[in-house]
Design a protein around this motif. Structure first.
Motif, PDB file in Angstrom:
ATOM      1  N   GLY A  56       0.770  -1.240   0.000  1.00  0.00           N
ATOM      2  CA  GLY A  56       0.000   0.000   0.000  1.00  0.00           C
ATOM      3  C   GLY A  56       0.799   1.287   0.000  1.00  0.00           C
ATOM      4  O   GLY A  56       0.251   2.349  -0.323  1.00  0.00           O
ATOM      5  N   ILE A  57       2.095   1.238   0.376  1.00  0.00           N
ATOM      6  CA  ILE A  57       2.894   2.476   0.460  1.00  0.00           C
ATOM      7  C   ILE A  57       4.143   2.390  -0.421  1.00  0.00           C
ATOM      8  O   ILE A  57       4.372   3.247  -1.289  1.00  0.00           O
ATOM      9  N   LEU A  58       4.985   1.371  -0.190  1.00  0.00           N
ATOM     10  CA  LEU A  58       6.233   1.276  -0.951  1.00  0.00           C
ATOM     11  C   LEU A  58       5.988   1.028  -2.434  1.00  0.00           C
ATOM     12  O   LEU A  58       6.723   1.561  -3.282  1.00  0.00           O
ATOM     13  N   MET A  59       4.974   0.243  -2.764  1.00  0.00           N
ATOM     14  CA  MET A  59       4.699  -0.025  -4.181  1.00  0.00           C
ATOM     15  C   MET A  59       4.328   1.245  -4.946  1.00  0.00           C
ATOM     16  O   MET A  59       4.869   1.497  -6.038  1.00  0.00           O
ATOM     17  N   PRO A  60       3.429   2.099  -4.435  1.00  0.00           N
ATOM     18  CA  PRO A  60       3.169   3.367  -5.129  1.00  0.00           C
ATOM     19  C   PRO A  60       4.389   4.281  -5.190  1.00  0.00           C
ATOM     20  O   PRO A  60       4.607   4.963  -6.194  1.00  0.00           O
ATOM     21  N   ILE A  61       5.202   4.285  -4.116  1.00  0.00           N
ATOM     22  CA  ILE A  61       6.405   5.117  -4.128  1.00  0.00           C
ATOM     23  C   ILE A  61       7.371   4.641  -5.211  1.00  0.00           C
ATOM     24  O   ILE A  61       7.991   5.452  -5.922  1.00  0.00           O
ATOM     25  N   GLY A  62       7.518   3.332  -5.369  1.00  0.00           N
ATOM     26  CA  GLY A  62       8.379   2.803  -6.422  1.00  0.00           C
ATOM     27  C   GLY A  62       7.910   3.192  -7.818  1.00  0.00           C
ATOM     28  O   GLY A  62       8.721   3.502  -8.692  1.00  0.00           O
ATOM     29  N   ALA A  63       6.582   3.173  -8.018  1.00  0.00           N
ATOM     30  CA  ALA A  63       6.045   3.607  -9.319  1.00  0.00           C
ATOM     31  C   ALA A  63       6.300   5.094  -9.555  1.00  0.00           C
ATOM     32  O   ALA A  63       6.609   5.511 -10.688  1.00  0.00           O
ATOM     33  N   MET A  64       6.202   5.899  -8.506  1.00  0.00           N
ATOM     34  CA  MET A  64       6.483   7.331  -8.641  1.00  0.00           C
ATOM     35  C   MET A  64       7.948   7.571  -8.978  1.00  0.00           C
ATOM     36  O   MET A  64       8.276   8.484  -9.750  1.00  0.00           O
ATOM     37  N   MET A  65       8.842   6.749  -8.420  1.00  0.00           N
ATOM     38  CA  MET A  65      10.261   6.893  -8.754  1.00  0.00           C
ATOM     39  C   MET A  65      10.501   6.654 -10.236  1.00  0.00           C
ATOM     40  O   MET A  65      11.252   7.397 -10.889  1.00  0.00           O
ATOM     41  N   ALA A  66       9.871   5.596 -10.776  1.00  0.00           N
ATOM     42  CA  ALA A  66      10.080   5.287 -12.186  1.00  0.00           C
ATOM     43  C   ALA A  66       9.530   6.375 -13.093  1.00  0.00           C
ATOM     44  O   ALA A  66      10.076   6.634 -14.174  1.00  0.00           O
ATOM     45  N   ARG A  67       8.467   7.029 -12.688  1.00  0.00           N
ATOM     46  CA  ARG A  67       7.833   8.015 -13.564  1.00  0.00           C
ATOM     47  C   ARG A  67       8.499   9.381 -13.489  1.00  0.00           C
ATOM     48  O   ARG A  67       8.622  10.076 -14.515  1.00  0.00           O
ATOM     49  N   TYR A  68       8.957   9.794 -12.321  1.00  0.00           N
ATOM     50  CA  TYR A  68       9.362  11.187 -12.146  1.00  0.00           C
ATOM     51  C   TYR A  68      10.863  11.400 -11.992  1.00  0.00           C
ATOM     52  O   TYR A  68      11.366  12.468 -12.349  1.00  0.00           O
ATOM     53  N   LEU A  69      11.616  10.427 -11.448  1.00  0.00           N
ATOM     54  CA  LEU A  69      13.023  10.679 -11.170  1.00  0.00           C
ATOM     55  C   LEU A  69      13.858  10.816 -12.435  1.00  0.00           C
ATOM     56  O   LEU A  69      14.892  11.482 -12.424  1.00  0.00           O
TER      57      LEU A  69
END
Length: 287
Positions: free
Chosen positions: A115-128
């Motif tokens: 619920g938390i780390l999985m969305p954060i990982g997706a945000m890393m791939a999209r924005y970093l």
């Protein structure tokens, strides 16, 4: 021959013990009705049995044991004290506390992982990848975050399976958890072993598959988290509000990063066009 004798001896001893045990009279517990003052009790012993009714005096718990005598002419000077005994429920309470603790750990690990780390990982791939500082390291950060989310969530799933086995039932919440686990496993195995290179012609199909499965898992995970909160009614209010706040915060961060990313992409694109235009002008001047 020796084995046959041993077998006969064992059978003889076994049936002898069984016969003696079945023939021995067993003491029976005292049984009473629920009347507040008049108690009907059955008392059994090895030598006698009686069925008596007796009156307990008001404001007293003592009664002579003549009611339990073996005959009408036998009296006794001893008394029986009918003191109410409170049965302890410590074992049940300890069992309930242990199960609640397992449920809490299951919720914490599943919430942090899926619920938390999985969305954060997706945000890393999209924005970093849009920032120069993380342009070359975004993939490693994304992969590390998703693997950590997978391991944490899988540990929570294992506890969930244990809870389902102990309660002898699996709800929709559990089935969604299995779907999240299998989809994530399939996603990670393909990403680590069969991901096409960037210049491969099939890369576009991989990107579509990766996005659809990844964001689908995130949506299912968030939905299943709230489904789990509705099951655990004892503490779901506080945890539900806390997780809702975390998801809203991640959504706000994603919105800010989305706007910032598009701004950087447009800026870099414009800068690149200007550089290409300057190069063309310099070539024309040289001619």
């Amino acid at each position: 021959m020796d084995s046959f004798r041993k077998l006969r001896l064992f059978l003889f001893l076994f049936f002898s013990v069984l016969t003696i045990t079945s023939a021995t009279p067993q003491p029976q517990p005292q049984s009473c009705n629920d009347s507040p003052s008049l108690l009907a009790c059955n008392y059994h012993s090895f030598s006698s049995s009686s069925n008596s009714k007796f009156q307990i005096p008001e404001n007293s718990t003592l009664i002579n044991d003549d009611a339990f005598s073996a005959g009408p002419n036998i009296s006794s000077s001893s008394q029986i004290d009918f003191v109410p005994v409170q049965v302890s429920n410590d074992d049940n309470e300890n069992s309930d506390n242990s199960e609640n603790s397992i449920r809490k750990v299951h919720g914490i690990l599943s919430g942090i992982g899926w619920g938390i780390l999985m969305p954060i990982g997706a945000m890393m791939a999209r924005y970093l990848r849009a920032f120069e500082a993380t342009e070359s390291s975004w993939f490693n950060l994304h992969m590390a975050c998703q693997v950590l989310a997978y391991l944490t969530g899988t540990t929570g799933l294992a506890l969930g399976i244990y809870i389902g086995i102990m309660s002898e039932q699996f709800s929709v919440h559990g089935y969604i958890g299995f779907a999240i686990f299998f989809a994530s496993t399939f996603q990670i195995v393909l990403a680590l072993n069969y991901r096409p290179k960037e210049d491969d012609k099939d890369r576009i199909f991989w990107n579509i598959f990766h996005y659809v499965v990844g964001y689908g898992v995130i949506v299912l995970a968030i939905f299943d988290m709230f489904k789990g909160f509705s099951i655990s009614s004892s503490y779901h209010g506080t945890w539900k509000n806390a997780y809702f706040g975390i998801i809203v915060s991640l959504g706000c961060v994603a919105f800010i990063l989305e706007v910032t990313t598009w701004f950087l992409v447009c800026k870099n694109r414009k800068k690149k066009e200007e550089e290409e235009e300057e190069d063309e002008n310099s070539d024309d001047n040289n001619i």
